[in-house]
Design a protein around this motif. Structure first.
Motif, PDB file in Angstrom:
ATOM      1  N   GLN A 115       2.353   1.253  -0.501  1.00 16.63           N
ATOM      2  CA  GLN A 115       3.542   0.492  -0.115  1.00 16.63           C
ATOM      3  C   GLN A 115       3.154  -0.918   0.322  1.00 16.63           C
ATOM      4  O   GLN A 115       3.764  -1.907  -0.104  1.00 16.63           O
ATOM      5  CB  GLN A 115       4.276   1.198   1.030  1.00 16.63           C
ATOM      6  N   GLY A 152       1.558   4.613  -8.021  1.00 15.13           N
ATOM      7  CA  GLY A 152       1.375   3.217  -7.647  1.00 15.13           C
ATOM      8  C   GLY A 152       1.106   2.326  -8.846  1.00 15.13           C
ATOM      9  O   GLY A 152       1.620   1.206  -8.931  1.00 15.13           O
ATOM     10  N   THR A 204       9.263   1.283  -3.245  1.00 17.17           N
ATOM     11  CA  THR A 204       8.092   1.894  -2.599  1.00 17.17           C
ATOM     12  C   THR A 204       8.389   3.271  -2.012  1.00 17.17           C
ATOM     13  O   THR A 204       7.545   3.842  -1.327  1.00 17.17           O
ATOM     14  CB  THR A 204       7.577   0.978  -1.466  1.00 17.17           C
ATOM     15  N   ILE A 237       2.184  -3.058  -2.643  1.00 17.05           N
ATOM     16  CA  ILE A 237       3.320  -3.472  -3.465  1.00 17.05           C
ATOM     17  C   ILE A 237       4.093  -4.595  -2.770  1.00 17.05           C
ATOM     18  O   ILE A 237       4.503  -5.577  -3.401  1.00 17.05           O
ATOM     19  CB  ILE A 237       4.246  -2.277  -3.751  1.00 17.05           C
TER      20      ILE A 237
END
Length: 315
Positions: A185, A153, A177, A188
């Protein structure tokens, strides 16, 4: 809304294939707009996005127009392409570990484009890197670290910061992602939305995850076998899909509410490049197909490419 990306009739052919990889794609992305490009693996999503940077497979023959900020990428020489990638457009690749040199510190990776291509001093380039790291939720400490010291990440956040270093007009996100957990996810997606609004960047978001497409996009293009099957606003597509393929994709999403049931699978599989497609590429898998569908390719009219769908597959 002024387009930062205009793709018109893009056809991409590879040697020794029975049909084009892209068979006439039309797509636009406006400034400050997020457009999702969705479909199964092999539908041509990634190649469409990479064409915006002139990143085509070896031996590929491309026709049509791919305009980024008004300039046609397909007619650019190497110098013009280098300038495009250094300032006008940038890409967030699917696997950040494959895109970052593991032997270099993050700080060198982030500042190289400004120092080499834009003539910034090391100090000014580093100041810009710190600003963008903070914008993506990281601290300046990351500059001194190597890729193996960061989580997936964190590396994806570094990739986003890297793409924004030169303040691009167009940002291409190729399934950014996919390898991340659900919580990361969501972070992001929220980050990309915030940065798009902050910098006014046009965003083309490539994904096979329709839930993500619904969460992040203003408009959606549904691709299959190198063609756009349907395009609509995110709300229109997810509330009332008109093409049978778009409806089938949505029907395959597991329901989180209501009675438990098995998602409806799409029968068969996507055609390979060794298969000629004289008609609609989805005809062999479509429950609504008639003889005409297999023989005659449907044009994209009013945002949908289907002989049988003047308004909706449901009516």
């Amino acid at each position: 809304m002024t387009p930062v990306l205009e793709i018109e009739g893009l056809r991409l052919a590879l040697p020794d294939t029975a049909r084009p990889v892209l068979a006439g794609v039309d797509l636009t992305v406006g400034a400050g707009e997020t457009v999702a490009l969705v479909g199964e693996s092999g539908s041509g999503k990634t190649l469409t996005s990479r064409a915006a940077l002139g990143l085509l497979p070896r031996g590929a023959m491309a026709t049509g127009r791919v305009k980024v900020d008004g300039a046609d990428v397909l007619t650019m020489n190497r110098g013009a392409l280098r300038s495009l990638r250094a300032g006008t457009a940038a890409m967030i690749f699917q696997d950040p570990r494959a895109a970052i040199n593991p032997l270099r510190r993050i700080g060198d990776f982030l500042t190289e484009s400004l120092r080499v291509n834009s003539g910034h001093s090391r100090a000014s380039a580093q100041a810009r890197a710190v600003e963008l790291l903070e914008a993506v939720g990281l601290t300046s400490r990351v500059l001194r670290q190597y890729p193996h010291q960061l989580s997936g990440g964190m590396l994806q956040r570094v990739m986003i910061a890297s793409a924004l270093m030169v303040e691009p007009r167009l940002l291409l996100a190729d399934e950014p992602t996919t390898a991340l957990d659900v919580t990361t996810q969501a972070e992001i997606v929220a980050l990309l939305t915030e940065l798009r609004e902050r910098f006014g960047t046009g965003l083309l978001f490539v994904t096979h995850d329709l839930g993500l497409a619904a969460a992040i996009s203003d408009r959606v293009y549904v691709m299959y076998a190198g063609l756009v099957m349907e395009t609509a606003t995110a709300r229109e597509l997810f509330v009332r899909p008109r093409h049978p393929y778009a409806a089938a994709l949505l029907g395959a999403i597991p329901a989180l509410e209501g009675p438990r049931s098995t998602p409806a699978a799409i029968p068969g599989q996507a055609p390979g490049l060794d298969v000629e497609l004289p008609g609609c590429p989805f005809a062999a898998r479509c429950a609504h197909a008639v003889e005409r569908c297999a023989a005659e390719p449907p044009p994209l009219v009013d945002g949908v490419a289907c002989h049988l769908v003047p308004g909706s597959v449901h009516g």
